[in-house]
Design a protein around this motif. Sequence first.
Motif, PDB file in Angstrom:
ATOM      1  N   TRP A   1      44.104  65.043  38.371  1.00 49.28           N
ATOM      2  CA  TRP A   1      43.771  65.213  36.954  1.00 49.28           C
ATOM      3  C   TRP A   1      44.206  63.971  36.185  1.00 49.28           C
TER       4      TRP A   1
ATOM      5  N   ARG B   1      40.043  63.917  26.746  1.00 49.40           N
ATOM      6  CA  ARG B   1      39.714  65.176  27.421  1.00 49.40           C
ATOM      7  C   ARG B   1      40.176  65.052  28.868  1.00 49.40           C
ATOM      8  N   PRO B   2      40.907  66.043  29.383  1.00 48.25           N
ATOM      9  CA  PRO B   2      41.375  65.935  30.763  1.00 48.25           C
ATOM     10  C   PRO B   2      40.193  65.949  31.730  1.00 48.25           C
ATOM     11  N   ARG B   3      40.262  65.074  32.750  1.00 47.97           N
ATOM     12  CA  ARG B   3      39.170  65.020  33.715  1.00 47.97           C
ATOM     13  C   ARG B   3      39.713  65.064  35.134  1.00 47.97           C
ATOM     14  N   LYS B   4      38.972  65.712  35.975  1.00 46.94           N
ATOM     15  CA  LYS B   4      39.397  65.796  37.366  1.00 46.94           C
ATOM     16  C   LYS B   4      38.641  64.742  38.157  1.00 46.94           C
TER      17      LYS B   4
ATOM     18  N   TYR C   1      34.566  61.520  38.219  1.00 45.49           N
ATOM     19  CA  TYR C   1      34.723  62.916  37.795  1.00 45.49           C
ATOM     20  C   TYR C   1      33.340  63.565  37.804  1.00 45.49           C
ATOM     21  N   GLY C   2      33.321  64.840  37.639  1.00 42.58           N
ATOM     22  CA  GLY C   2      32.091  65.606  37.832  1.00 42.58           C
ATOM     23  C   GLY C   2      30.851  65.029  37.174  1.00 42.58           C
ATOM     24  N   TYR C   3      30.972  64.831  35.854  1.00 42.48           N
ATOM     25  CA  TYR C   3      29.761  64.443  35.139  1.00 42.48           C
ATOM     26  C   TYR C   3      29.339  63.021  35.462  1.00 42.48           C
TER      27      TYR C   3
ATOM     28  N   TYR D   1      37.698  62.709  41.633  1.00 44.12           N
ATOM     29  CA  TYR D   1      37.621  62.869  43.091  1.00 44.12           C
ATOM     30  C   TYR D   1      37.432  61.507  43.726  1.00 44.12           C
TER      31      TYR D   1
END
Lengths: 115, 332
Positions: A67, A73-76, A30-32, A78
């Motif tokens: 998702w 916390r919902p996370r996207k 995920y992003g972070y 990739y």
Amino acid sequence: MSNLLNSLSTELRRGTLTLAVLSQLRTPQYGYSLVQSLEKSGIFIEQSTLYPLLRRLEKQELVTSSWDTSETRPRKYYVLSEYGKEVFEQLKEEWLKNSKELYKLLEGEEKDGLD
Amino acid sequence: MDLIEVYIHEVTRRLPEKTREDIGLELRSTIEDMLPAEYREEDVKSVLEKMGNPAMLASGYQDKPMHLIGPRYFEAYLSLLKMILPIGAAIAVISLAAEHIFRYNEGGTVLTTFIAIMIEGVGSILEISFQTFFWVTLFFAILERTDKGKDMQPLTPYFKKWSPEDLKNIPNIPKKRSISRAEVFGSLLWTAIWSTVYFYANRLAGVYESGEEGLVFVTPSFNQEVLDSYWPVVLLVIGMDVALALYKFIKGQWTKKTAIFNTVNELLALVVFVLIINNQNLFQPEFIAYMSNLFTVTGDEFVDNAVLGSLIIYFIFAVISVFDGFRKARIR
């Protein structure tokens, strides 16, 4: 002078970012977490560059996203698509080849490298 | 106030409706990931600082240019603008002249009319320039946003990708053969001036005497009705003049074709000139009387001499122009 150097090195790095991001997406991220794993390898990427980049990669069907709502916390997440893996491998080859050539150039070893 | 909420809104309000929710959620989860478990406003601020300007972030998502006209179209834009602006200005002058032609009944002396035309001329040139600038810019800004051929290659002024073949179309023009923009503009302006004077002759062309109130228009030289009766052929000459000027502008140099075009134009103008000046009623009787008195000749003598003199002068200028065209076309 240092301004010029800055903009030149930014330019130099820009092309490699896609490759760096793709390399980290062989496993879902995920992003972070992506930011962190890149930073660990010494690659700093602006947030305002990364998220749009991820979205673009998704549009180009190199990565897929989903998702995950099971955590607090919902996370996207990739991850590379099949097509993305192929492209990544080719891009990696390209990069390795280029950087070898460039290395030779910079070290002035063209003569030894020919045979 | 929830800074995070406001920040996300600042980003998403710039994005297309259908992507807002997804991007908003992702941003929120990312920002919360970056914050420590217990955070204060200072922490939020520093995280948002890292995220950067919301406008920049949004533009990254949007995939749309943040400029009006990019490098792909800029050169085509600029050269088109340079081509159209002077033509627009010339058209402004000509249409203003035309407007004055049909306003016979207004009062005022020649001088005040002239000043009025000058002021109006500057005004309408400015207006037309702004209009042209606006529409050309708008056209290119729309083109920039709708063109899906996203290779960033700049286009040539003819909207095609550059190829080595283009080099063949750029003749090496010697200075002496080239036609400058100023020359084209000058000839358009000249057309505008003479046609104004022609259709406005009863108020502009004539005998002026300096009296107590400055220059006073004593008597017009020409019979306006006679001049006006030739309007179709005069309009034809004006049309040819404008067409020739535009042709010269596009070619940018004297070639055999340009010289032939120029010759045809001069011939046509000469024929029309001869036709008009031989009209028995061209000159005003008062003007003939005034002039023959001035030179102490008879009226017929004056008319004959004036016609002959102007014919010779006109003929000489036409011949010079024709030969000059062919001379320039031959320069290698």
